[in-house]
Design a protein around this motif. Structure first.
Motif, short mmCIF file in Angstrom:
data_model
loop_
_atom_site.label_atom_id
_atom_site.label_comp_id
_atom_site.label_asym_id
_atom_site.label_seq_id
_atom_site.Cartn_x
_atom_site.Cartn_y
_atom_site.Cartn_z
N CYS A 251 0.88 -1.17 0.00
CA CYS A 251 0.00 0.00 0.00
C CYS A 251 0.91 1.22 0.00
O CYS A 251 1.83 1.29 0.83
N PRO A 252 0.66 2.18 -0.89
CA PRO A 252 1.54 3.35 -0.97
C PRO A 252 1.68 4.12 0.34
O PRO A 252 2.73 4.70 0.60
N TRP A 253 0.66 4.13 1.18
CA TRP A 253 0.79 4.91 2.42
C TRP A 253 0.85 4.08 3.69
O TRP A 253 1.28 4.57 4.73
N LYS A 254 0.49 2.79 3.64
CA LYS A 254 0.56 1.97 4.85
C LYS A 254 1.79 1.07 4.89
O LYS A 254 2.22 0.69 5.96
N GLY A 255 2.32 0.73 3.72
CA GLY A 255 3.51 -0.11 3.68
C GLY A 255 3.21 -1.50 3.15
O GLY A 255 2.21 -1.71 2.46
N GLN A 256 4.08 -2.45 3.49
CA GLN A 256 3.92 -3.82 3.00
C GLN A 256 3.03 -4.63 3.93
O GLN A 256 3.30 -4.72 5.13
N ALA A 257 2.00 -5.23 3.33
CA ALA A 257 1.07 -6.06 4.09
C ALA A 257 1.49 -7.52 4.02
O ALA A 257 2.00 -7.99 3.00
N SER A 258 1.27 -8.23 5.10
CA SER A 258 1.41 -9.68 5.16
C SER A 258 0.02 -10.26 5.36
O SER A 258 -0.90 -9.54 5.77
N TYR A 259 -0.14 -11.55 5.09
CA TYR A 259 -1.47 -12.17 5.12
C TYR A 259 -1.50 -13.42 5.99
O TYR A 259 -0.48 -14.05 6.24
N TYR A 260 -2.72 -13.73 6.42
CA TYR A 260 -3.01 -14.98 7.10
C TYR A 260 -4.03 -15.77 6.28
O TYR A 260 -4.94 -15.17 5.69
N THR A 261 -3.90 -17.08 6.29
CA THR A 261 -4.97 -17.95 5.85
C THR A 261 -5.81 -18.24 7.08
O THR A 261 -5.27 -18.53 8.15
N VAL A 262 -7.13 -18.13 6.94
CA VAL A 262 -8.05 -18.42 8.04
C VAL A 262 -8.60 -19.82 7.80
O VAL A 262 -9.08 -20.13 6.71
N GLU A 263 -8.51 -20.69 8.82
CA GLU A 263 -9.00 -22.06 8.69
C GLU A 263 -9.92 -22.38 9.85
O GLU A 263 -9.54 -22.25 11.02
N VAL A 264 -11.14 -22.80 9.52
CA VAL A 264 -12.14 -23.16 10.52
C VAL A 264 -12.79 -24.48 10.08
O VAL A 264 -13.24 -24.60 8.94
N ASN A 265 -12.83 -25.43 10.99
CA ASN A 265 -13.46 -26.73 10.73
C ASN A 265 -12.96 -27.37 9.44
O ASN A 265 -13.73 -27.91 8.65
N GLY A 266 -11.66 -27.27 9.20
CA GLY A 266 -11.05 -27.91 8.04
C GLY A 266 -11.18 -27.14 6.73
O GLY A 266 -10.64 -27.55 5.72
N GLU A 267 -11.90 -26.02 6.75
CA GLU A 267 -12.04 -25.20 5.54
C GLU A 267 -11.08 -24.04 5.60
O GLU A 267 -11.04 -23.30 6.58
N LYS A 268 -10.30 -23.88 4.52
CA LYS A 268 -9.31 -22.80 4.46
C LYS A 268 -9.81 -21.65 3.61
O LYS A 268 -10.44 -21.85 2.58
N ASN A 269 -9.51 -20.44 4.06
CA ASN A 269 -9.81 -19.21 3.33
C ASN A 269 -8.45 -18.49 3.16
O ASN A 269 -8.06 -17.70 4.00
N PRO A 270 -7.75 -18.80 2.05
CA PRO A 270 -6.39 -18.27 1.88
C PRO A 270 -6.36 -16.74 1.82
O PRO A 270 -7.18 -16.12 1.16
N ASP A 271 -5.41 -16.18 2.53
CA ASP A 271 -5.15 -14.73 2.52
C ASP A 271 -6.38 -13.90 2.88
O ASP A 271 -6.56 -12.79 2.40
N ALA A 272 -7.22 -14.42 3.76
CA ALA A 272 -8.46 -13.73 4.13
C ALA A 272 -8.25 -12.64 5.17
O ALA A 272 -9.16 -11.86 5.43
#
Length: 93
Positions: free
Chosen positions: A44-65
């Motif tokens: 982001c030009p004004w916030k900087g570099q973002a990192s991500y998490y994958t969210v996983e609940v009950n075996g279902e993954k939501n990559p980079d959510a």
């Protein structure tokens, strides 16, 4: 505020910071059992570099959510380390 995915509260806080219509949750308010660090990054030009998490609940993954700024720019220091959501994660009061 609550962040909900797959019918599960993955984060909850009365002290989020709202920037650009996104609620940023303090890092100690996420339920860490549902989060795995991703290799993804964006800039982001004004916030900087973002990192991500994958969210996983009950075996279902939501990559980079979820994303956060581990080293936010000076202009965005107030949200350094705070976590925000997208990709179907519902943020509600």
């Amino acid at each position: 505020m609550k962040a909900i995915w797959n019918n599960t509260i993955v984060a909850e806080s009365d002290d989020t910071i709202v920037i650009e219509n996104n609620h940023y949750f303090p890092p100690n308010t996420i339920n860490e059992q549902y989060f795995t660090k991703s290799e993804s990054h964006s800039h982001c030009p004004w916030k900087g570099q973002a990192s991500y998490y994958t969210v996983e609940v009950n075996g279902e993954k939501n990559p980079d959510a979820a994303w956060f700024y581990p080293e936010a720019s000076h202009a965005a220091k107030s949200i350094e380390g705070y976590v925000a959501f997208w990709k179907g994660v519902e943020v509600v009061e």
